[in-house]
Design an enzyme around this catalytic site. Structure first.
Site, PDB file in Angstrom:
ATOM      1  N   GLU A 105       0.838  -1.206   0.000  1.00  0.00           N
ATOM      2  CA  GLU A 105       0.000   0.000   0.000  1.00  0.00           C
ATOM      3  C   GLU A 105       0.876   1.259   0.000  1.00  0.00           C
ATOM      4  O   GLU A 105       0.580   2.233  -0.690  1.00  0.00           O
ATOM      5  CB  GLU A 105      -0.936  -0.003   1.213  1.00  0.00           C
ATOM      6  CG  GLU A 105      -2.005  -1.081   1.093  1.00  0.00           C
ATOM      7  CD  GLU A 105      -2.951  -1.110   2.278  1.00  0.00           C
ATOM      8  OE1 GLU A 105      -2.462  -1.336   3.405  1.00  0.00           O
ATOM      9  OE2 GLU A 105      -4.154  -0.905   2.087  1.00  0.00           O
ATOM     10  N   GLU A 125      -4.116  -9.324   3.906  1.00  0.00           N
ATOM     11  CA  GLU A 125      -4.933  -8.994   5.086  1.00  0.00           C
ATOM     12  C   GLU A 125      -6.128  -9.917   5.262  1.00  0.00           C
ATOM     13  O   GLU A 125      -6.537 -10.220   6.383  1.00  0.00           O
ATOM     14  CB  GLU A 125      -5.423  -7.543   4.996  1.00  0.00           C
ATOM     15  CG  GLU A 125      -4.362  -6.496   5.247  1.00  0.00           C
ATOM     16  CD  GLU A 125      -3.461  -6.213   4.056  1.00  0.00           C
ATOM     17  OE1 GLU A 125      -3.555  -6.925   3.030  1.00  0.00           O
ATOM     18  OE2 GLU A 125      -2.652  -5.267   4.134  1.00  0.00           O
TER      19      GLU A 125
END
Ligand SMILES: NC(=O)c1ccc[n+]([C@@H]2O[C@H](COP(=O)([O-])OP(=O)(O)OC[C@H]3O[C@@H](n4cnc5c(N)ncnc54)[C@H](O)[C@@H]3O)[C@@H](O)[C@H]2O)c1
Length: 693
Positions: A105, A125
């Site tokens: 990210e 995640e």
């Protein structure tokens, strides 16, 4: 400092330096923000390169900060990304090794990304029941396309950087030295304006709505019990339908929603439980290990063969010993057949098969095992036979060899006492099929050496098992608990259930297999044999007699094509059996029990709370070191649903006072003797505490 700053001419290099994977802990995040600011303040600097020290860019959040205030302390990852993206000097992520989760990210927030081949790129995640919450679901589809991004986000599976090299994720692939390549790239683009931002890219996908609907349906089918993957689809859908900043906010809301779900809590619990299980308080990490370069296995039956495969799969030569040549030949042939089946499924090449078979040999002579570094006994479950074997091993094995037993119920201390070296004796309790099941219960005898324990823990990792330490008791952690579960299942039959109702209820709760299908698979004769021993040794423990009646009819399960269910040749499907069901109903009448309708809720509670109550006793007695170890045993060895985190975690979720109240209620029922609340459960419930703290 966990991020360092260095100027290379007019290019600033910020190096993430937080081993082992440059996790984005608070100090690292601060270091990045400070570094960017310093570069912006320095008129001589034209561009900024972000790079990772060691083997990778960044593995994402620093798990050491999980559940601590530091995880959220400013600068948060959002802030870091905002600073990087908002920089008016170009920021280039230079990626090698891995860029995962928050690491990816962060890279997506940079203006440019360059990478070497062989880097693992992932947003994992979802495996913790959450979703990438720092823009990953909004930015990844913009650079690699809707479908591929959705697959990566929903599965969490890493993709190698070279596979993504044609996409906008990478502006350039670097051959050779990453930093040199990144610096050259930075020089080349330093003056280009405007700075490209992933947020400005439009997702171009014809009929995205149709595709997303297809994805929703698919995910709902394969991950019905997991809200994470479903929310991942919604977040990616927002990347298509919403303005970027609205999408970011939507992603954040979903993230916060998911973090609170019991499923996510369970997955995170399991993640940490696995790490915790490998730590033994009184055995320090630096305990010297014994070298395991060769192994021996006694008995080439069901378990011995599977255990030998584990060694061969890990490249460790292993010799199996049997009493007769036929048994040895049969054992070796079974192993070969197992490998051939894997080959047919495309999981193994001929070359790998040959290599593994070449590592496995057989013998009838104990002397030939003498030089093995570890020997694991997997002969019949009989103390007399174990005694013969261990006395013999004591004679022939070299000093320092580890002597392990795969016993599932017997006293490891007694077994150790058959030798003159009890410090070298340990239990290694594999689960069937031993080459497949993840769990390895490692049974620590009272004399087991710390180095022996540490060596076997390390060996577990080497053969890709989850090692959990158990003290010595009848059945250790897993089987001791499952006995109470099976006992309840038997009582439920007496009171009004049929096997298929019990199995269906607990499978709906999420178990891979209900108790009766499981017993049919394992062989009902095993439990019968154990019960017969119990009737003598512990006459006050009650059991339903139905399982004995079943065995008296020779209905041992799948292997006799008849057990609690009927089986057809070549078909493992369980068909409800009229004969068995009639026998059950008749038995209730014979013992004077008025059958009643039992709800699925009661079935689940009684089966699961039987596990929980025994688990509490096990914890209190110190047989398990921590509640999460018990959960690991159930998640990896007994098909307990992962999304419920294991029995102790589940009890915590339900609330211990609620569990206790139910147990006290059942203690007023048909078999009160089976429901004596564990003192630890009573104490924790009274103190408002939970098993897992
Ligand atoms: N089957 C399971 O699901 C399971 C699971 C965990 C642990 N265990 C334990 O593993 C052990 C073996 O179980 P199994 O299911 O593989 O049994 P099995 O009957 O399939 O195999 C036992 C093998 O040991 C051989 N053997 C017996 N005595 C011997 C001796 N003195 N020397 C050399 N070989 C000898 C037999 O010939 C046979 O091949 C038992 O202690 C059992 O409790 C079994």
């Amino acid at each position: 400092m966990t991020a360092t700053y260095q100027a290379h001419g007019d290019i600033a290099v910020i190096t993430l330096d937080n081993p082992p994977v440059n996790g984005l802990g608070h100090a690292t995040r601060s270091g990045i923000v400070d570094g960017v600011q310093r570069a912006l303040d320095d008129a001589a600097i034209k561009a900024i390169v972000l790079v990772g020290s060691g083997k990778g860019f960044s593995g994402g959040a620093d798990i050491r900060e999980f559940n601590t205030p530091k995880a959220l302390q400013e600068p948060s990852l959002h802030t870091v990304i905002r600073v990087v993206e908002g920089s008016d000097k170009p920021v280039i992520a230079a990626i090698q090794g891995l860029a995962m989760g928050g690491g990816l990210e962060l890279a997506l927030g940079c203006h440019y990304r360059v990478a070497t081949a062989g880097a693992q790129i992932a947003l994992p995640e979802v495996k913790l029941g959450i979703l990438p919450g720092a823009g990953g679901t909004q930015r990844l589809p913009r650079v690699i396309g809707l479908e591929q991004a959705l697959n990566m986000i929903v599965s969490g599976t890493p993709v190698m950087s070279e596979k993504l090299s044609g996409t906008r994720l990478f502006d350039q692939m670097i051959d050779g030295d990453l930093l040199a390549g990144a610096l050259a790239f930075a020089k080349r683009i330093a003056d280009q304006r405007p700075l490209p931002k992933v947020r400005d890219i439009r997702i171009d996908y014809p009929n995205a709505d149709g595709y997303l609907q297809f994805a929703r349906n698919a995910v709902r089918t394969v991950a019905a019990n997991y809200p994470g993957p479903q929310k991942c689809v919604e977040a990616v859908a927002a990347a298509v339908s919403k303005r970027f900043d609205d999408g970011l906010k939507f992603e954040r809301d979903l993230f916060l929603e998911l973090v609170q779900t019991p499923e996510s809590k369970a997955l995170r619990h399991a993640f940490f439980a696995e790490r915790a299980a490998s730590k033994i308080p009184d055995v320090p990490a630096e305990t010297p290990l014994r070298e395991i370069k060769s192994a021996g296995v006694i008995g080439a039956g069901t378990m011995g063969g599977g255990i030998a495969m584990n060694f061969a799969n890990a490249g460790i030569p292993v010799k199996m010993l049997e009493m007769k040549q036929e048994a040895l030949d049969k054992g070796l042939a079974t192993i070969r057949k197992n490998y051939e089946n894997s080959m047919k499924k495309g999981k193994l090449t001929q070359e790998q098969l040959d290599k593994r078979m070449s590592l496995i040999s057989g013998t009838l002579a104990y002397e030939e095992l003498g030089q093995a570094d570890i020997v694991i006994e997997a002969v019949f479950e009989d103390m007399g036979v174990k005694e013969q074997v261990f006395k013999k091993l004591d004679e022939v094995m070299k000093p320092g060899a580890i002597l392990a037993s795969n016993t599932s119920t017997l006293d490891v201390d007694k077994i150790a006492a058959f030798t003159r070296r009890p410090q070298d004796v340990i239990g290694t309790h594999f689960f069937s099929p031993a080459n497949v099941m993840k769990l390895l219960e490692i049974v620590r005898g009272k004399a087991t050496g710390k180095d022996v324990l540490a060596t076997v823990m390390a060996l577990a990792k080497k053969i890709k098992k989850t090692g959990v330490v158990s003290g010595v008791c009848d059945g250790f952690i897993g089987n001791r608990m499952v006995e109470q579960y099976i006992r309840q299942a038997g009582f439920l039959l007496e009171e009004g259930c049929l096997p298929q109702q019990v199995d269906r209820a607990i499978e709906k709760f999420g178990f891979a297999m209900g108790p009766f299908r499981m017993s049919d698979l394992a062989g009902n004769d095993i439990g019968w044999y154990i019960r017969k021993r119990r009737y003598v040794e512990k006459p006050d423990v009650t059991y339903s007699k139905i399982a004995d009646l079943l065995c008296e009819q020779g209905r041992f399960g799948q292997k006799t094509s008849a057990g609690w269910y009927d089986y057809k040749p070549g078909d493992r499907k369980a068909y409800p059996s009229d004969a068995v069901n009639q026998m059950i109903v008749k038995h209730s009448a014979d013992i004077g029990v008025q059958r009643r309708k039992v709800s699925d809720e009661e079935i689940v509670e009684r089966l699961v709370y039987a596990l929980v109550n025994e688990g509490a006793l096990i914890l209190e007695e110190g047989i398990a070191m921590r509640a999460s170890d018990i959960d690991m045993v159930y998640l990896t060895g007994y098909g307990y649903p992962l999304f419920r985190g294991g029995p102790m975690c589940y009890a915590d979720t339900v609330g211990l006072p609620n569990v206790l109240r139910s147990i006290r209620g059942y203690a007023k029922g048909h078999h009160p003797e089976a429901w004596k609340p564990a003192p630890l459960l009573e104490k924790l419930a009274a103190d408002g505490k939970s098993f897992n703290g």
